[in-house]
Enzyme design. Structure first.
Site, PDB file in Angstrom:
ATOM      1  N   ASN A 187      37.021  53.348 -56.870  1.00 54.22           N
ATOM      2  CA  ASN A 187      37.673  52.522 -55.579  1.00 54.22           C
ATOM      3  C   ASN A 187      37.566  50.990 -55.802  1.00 54.22           C
ATOM      4  OD1 ASN A 187      38.239  55.091 -54.024  1.00 54.22           O
ATOM      5  ND2 ASN A 187      35.962  55.306 -54.189  1.00 54.22           N
ATOM      6  N   LYS A 233      22.302  54.259 -56.245  1.00 57.48           N
ATOM      7  CA  LYS A 233      23.136  52.857 -56.538  1.00 57.48           C
ATOM      8  C   LYS A 233      23.565  52.601 -57.875  1.00 57.48           C
ATOM      9  CE  LYS A 233      21.670  50.610 -52.357  1.00 57.48           C
ATOM     10  NZ  LYS A 233      20.721  49.331 -51.881  1.00 57.48           N
ATOM     11  N   ILE A 249      25.089  54.522 -59.900  1.00 55.85           N
ATOM     12  CA  ILE A 249      25.325  55.775 -60.523  1.00 55.85           C
ATOM     13  C   ILE A 249      26.859  56.501 -60.446  1.00 55.85           C
ATOM     14  CG2 ILE A 249      24.562  58.017 -60.705  1.00 55.85           C
ATOM     15  CD1 ILE A 249      22.570  56.020 -61.556  1.00 55.85           C
ATOM     16  N   SER A 252      32.397  47.608 -62.171  1.00 54.96           N
ATOM     17  CA  SER A 252      31.696  48.401 -61.436  1.00 54.96           C
ATOM     18  C   SER A 252      31.903  49.772 -61.825  1.00 54.96           C
ATOM     19  CB  SER A 252      32.489  48.267 -59.876  1.00 54.96           C
ATOM     20  OG  SER A 252      32.212  49.386 -58.913  1.00 54.96           O
ATOM     21  N   ALA A 253      31.057  50.838 -61.423  1.00 54.54           N
ATOM     22  CA  ALA A 253      31.108  52.122 -61.716  1.00 54.54           C
ATOM     23  C   ALA A 253      32.057  52.673 -60.868  1.00 54.54           C
ATOM     24  CB  ALA A 253      29.742  52.720 -61.633  1.00 54.54           C
ATOM     25  N   SER A 254      32.667  51.905 -59.646  1.00 59.63           N
ATOM     26  CA  SER A 254      33.581  52.676 -58.869  1.00 59.63           C
ATOM     27  C   SER A 254      34.691  52.691 -58.961  1.00 59.63           C
ATOM     28  CB  SER A 254      33.319  51.928 -57.486  1.00 59.63           C
ATOM     29  OG  SER A 254      33.966  52.429 -56.497  1.00 59.63           O
ATOM     30  N   GLU A 280      24.115  41.590 -61.411  1.00 53.59           N
ATOM     31  CA  GLU A 280      23.893  42.937 -60.987  1.00 53.59           C
ATOM     32  C   GLU A 280      22.731  42.943 -59.901  1.00 53.59           C
ATOM     33  OE1 GLU A 280      24.141  46.081 -61.274  1.00 53.59           O
ATOM     34  OE2 GLU A 280      25.721  46.437 -62.573  1.00 53.59           O
ATOM     35  N   ASP A 281      22.966  44.107 -59.078  1.00 55.59           N
ATOM     36  CA  ASP A 281      21.678  44.320 -58.315  1.00 55.59           C
ATOM     37  C   ASP A 281      20.953  45.655 -58.637  1.00 55.59           C
ATOM     38  OD1 ASP A 281      23.919  46.230 -57.501  1.00 55.59           O
ATOM     39  OD2 ASP A 281      22.695  46.640 -55.798  1.00 55.59           O
ATOM     40  N   THR A 323      28.535  48.739 -50.086  1.00 57.40           N
ATOM     41  CA  THR A 323      29.171  49.872 -49.994  1.00 57.40           C
ATOM     42  C   THR A 323      28.314  51.063 -49.876  1.00 57.40           C
ATOM     43  OG1 THR A 323      29.771  49.893 -52.285  1.00 57.40           O
ATOM     44  CG2 THR A 323      31.598  49.441 -50.814  1.00 57.40           C
ATOM     45  N   ARG A 372      30.069  59.047 -59.316  1.00 52.18           N
ATOM     46  CA  ARG A 372      30.213  59.832 -58.747  1.00 52.18           C
ATOM     47  C   ARG A 372      29.617  61.351 -58.951  1.00 52.18           C
ATOM     48  NH1 ARG A 372      36.295  60.423 -56.657  1.00 52.18           N
ATOM     49  NH2 ARG A 372      35.838  57.991 -56.765  1.00 52.18           N
ATOM     50  N   ASP A 375      29.405  43.089 -60.654  1.00 50.04           N
ATOM     51  CA  ASP A 375      29.098  44.471 -60.293  1.00 50.04           C
ATOM     52  C   ASP A 375      29.727  44.185 -59.098  1.00 50.04           C
ATOM     53  OD1 ASP A 375      28.032  46.975 -59.700  1.00 50.04           O
ATOM     54  OD2 ASP A 375      26.364  46.007 -58.889  1.00 50.04           O
ATOM     55  N   LEU A 376      30.132  45.285 -58.467  1.00 53.13           N
ATOM     56  CA  LEU A 376      30.637  45.146 -56.725  1.00 53.13           C
ATOM     57  C   LEU A 376      29.600  45.846 -55.829  1.00 53.13           C
ATOM     58  CD1 LEU A 376      33.257  45.003 -55.032  1.00 53.13           C
ATOM     59  CD2 LEU A 376      33.742  47.490 -55.593  1.00 53.13           C
ATOM     60  N   ASP A 377      29.205  46.886 -55.713  1.00 51.84           N
ATOM     61  CA  ASP A 377      28.259  47.436 -54.804  1.00 51.84           C
ATOM     62  C   ASP A 377      27.148  46.839 -54.979  1.00 51.84           C
ATOM     63  OD1 ASP A 377      27.006  48.682 -52.929  1.00 51.84           O
ATOM     64  OD2 ASP A 377      26.557  50.343 -54.099  1.00 51.84           O
ATOM     65  N   LYS A 433      26.464  52.791 -66.971  1.00 49.63           N
ATOM     66  CA  LYS A 433      25.388  51.814 -67.097  1.00 49.63           C
ATOM     67  C   LYS A 433      23.851  52.682 -67.116  1.00 49.63           C
ATOM     68  CE  LYS A 433      27.731  48.772 -63.959  1.00 49.63           C
ATOM     69  NZ  LYS A 433      27.783  48.027 -62.411  1.00 49.63           N
TER      70      LYS A 433
HETATM   71  P1  B16 Z   1      33.187  55.972 -56.644  1.00 49.23           P
HETATM   72  P2  B16 Z   1      28.831  49.662 -58.252  1.00 49.23           P
HETATM   73  C1  B16 Z   1      28.713  52.217 -57.725  1.00 49.23           C
HETATM   74  O1  B16 Z   1      29.209  50.953 -57.346  1.00 49.23           O
HETATM   75  C2  B16 Z   1      27.814  52.515 -56.359  1.00 49.23           C
HETATM   76  O2  B16 Z   1      26.740  51.837 -56.355  1.00 49.23           O
HETATM   77  C3  B16 Z   1      27.487  54.013 -56.478  1.00 49.23           C
HETATM   78  O3  B16 Z   1      26.863  54.719 -55.474  1.00 49.23           O
HETATM   79  C4  B16 Z   1      28.673  54.967 -56.759  1.00 49.23           C
HETATM   80  O4  B16 Z   1      28.229  56.276 -56.677  1.00 49.23           O
HETATM   81  C5  B16 Z   1      29.436  54.584 -57.909  1.00 49.23           C
HETATM   82  O5  B16 Z   1      29.770  53.149 -57.652  1.00 49.23           O
HETATM   83  C6  B16 Z   1      31.023  55.371 -57.919  1.00 49.23           C
HETATM   84  O6  B16 Z   1      31.770  55.327 -57.005  1.00 49.23           O
HETATM   85  O7  B16 Z   1      32.701  57.290 -56.118  1.00 49.23           O
HETATM   86  O8  B16 Z   1      33.825  55.099 -55.597  1.00 49.23           O
HETATM   87  O9  B16 Z   1      33.736  56.032 -57.958  1.00 49.23           O
HETATM   88  O10 B16 Z   1      27.396  49.131 -58.108  1.00 49.23           O
HETATM   89  O11 B16 Z   1      28.715  50.172 -59.936  1.00 49.23           O
HETATM   90  O12 B16 Z   1      29.709  48.490 -58.242  1.00 49.23           O
HETATM   91 MG    MG Z   2      25.457  47.913 -57.834  1.00 44.48          MG
END
Ligand code: B16
Ligand code: MG
Length: 218
Positions: free
Chosen positions: A119, A44, A46, A115-117, A170-171, A16, A48, A8-10, A146
């Site tokens: 970015n 966290k 979740i 990662s769900a991000s 994961e966190d 972040t 966007r 996982d990233l964040d 997730k």
């Molecule tokens: P983005 P992870 C998640 O990262 C964040 O914990 C979560 O707060 C955020 O909304 C999600 O990424 C989406 O991010 O807006 O950059 O696409 O913990 O899955 O690494």
């Molecule tokens: Mg995380």
């Protein structure tokens, strides 16, 4: 035997959450919604759009906007978030993570990012970590977030290994649930309560040490 490690990233590689919080807080203010750090915990891991829905719900404004308006709000938040993460440097890597990644590479393990991000790739670039990862799952191609195991199963598939041959890190409790459902060994970073389903739990990323984890997997 273990062939891959899926991260996982964040909250695992970097933190972040604080940047997400700042950007969401500023957006919410424009709509007379106040969010605090405690509420931010719920965002966290979740996605966007799901984060935006939770914020609108929190402010009692869940039915006030069209889908198009919500898309616009989410993209406004992301614009500010992207500016904030431009300031990230390798100093923002969580303690112990760089040593662990080097250890994994030395032993030729395959590494994936789940990662769900959206970015994620940009953040890895800012941290100078892109070269460590053999694959990054594109979260925009997934049907479910997730705790569904899809993101971890996709990472294993992209690495060309079986889920049973992977360790997931994961966190968030939803992330641990996803790893367990994918039939991977789950490593959780966090307190006892939120990490109670993890196969192995650590208080902090400083505990990420290869032979300690491999001993737990057996
Ligand atoms: P983005 P992870 C998640 O990262 C964040 O914990 C979560 O707060 C955020 O909304 C999600 O990424 C989406 O991010 O807006 O950059 O696409 O913990 O899955 O690494
Ligand atoms: Mg995380």
């Amino acid at each position: 035997s273990v062939k891959g490690f899926i991260f996982d990233l964040d909250g695992v590689i970097t933190d972040t959450a604080e940047y997400h919080f700042e950007a969401w807080q500023n957006l919410a203010k424009n709509y007379d919604i106040t969010i605090d750090r405690e509420f931010n915990e719920q965002l966290k891991g979740i996605s966007r759009m799901d984060s935006l829905d939770r914020i609108l719900n929190h402010g009692g404004r869940e039915t006030d906007f069209t889908e198009a308006q919500k898309e616009e709000m989410a993209s406004e938040k992301n614009g500010e978030y992207v500016k904030l993460i431009e300031k990230m440097t390798p100093e923002h890597i969580l303690p112990g993570v760089l040593d662990f990644l080097n250890e994994l590479k030395e032993h030729n393990y395959l590494l994936g990012l789940a990662s769900a991000s959206k970015n994620g790739p940009v953040i890895l670039e800012r941290l100078n970590l892109s070269g460590y990862f053999d694959t990054i799952v594109d979260p925009s191609l997934l049907a479910k977030g997730k705790p569904d195991p899809e993101i971890f199963l996709t990472a294993a598939h992209q690495l060309g290994v079986k889920p049973e041959e992977c360790v997931g890190i994961e966190d968030a409790s939803a992330g641990i649930e996803a790893i367990n459902k994918a039939k991977m060994f789950s490593v959780g970073v966090g307190d006892k309560e939120s990490m109670k389903e993890a196969d192995y739990r650590l208080d902090s990323t400083e505990g990420l040490v290869l032979d300690v984890i491999l001993n737990k997997v057996k």
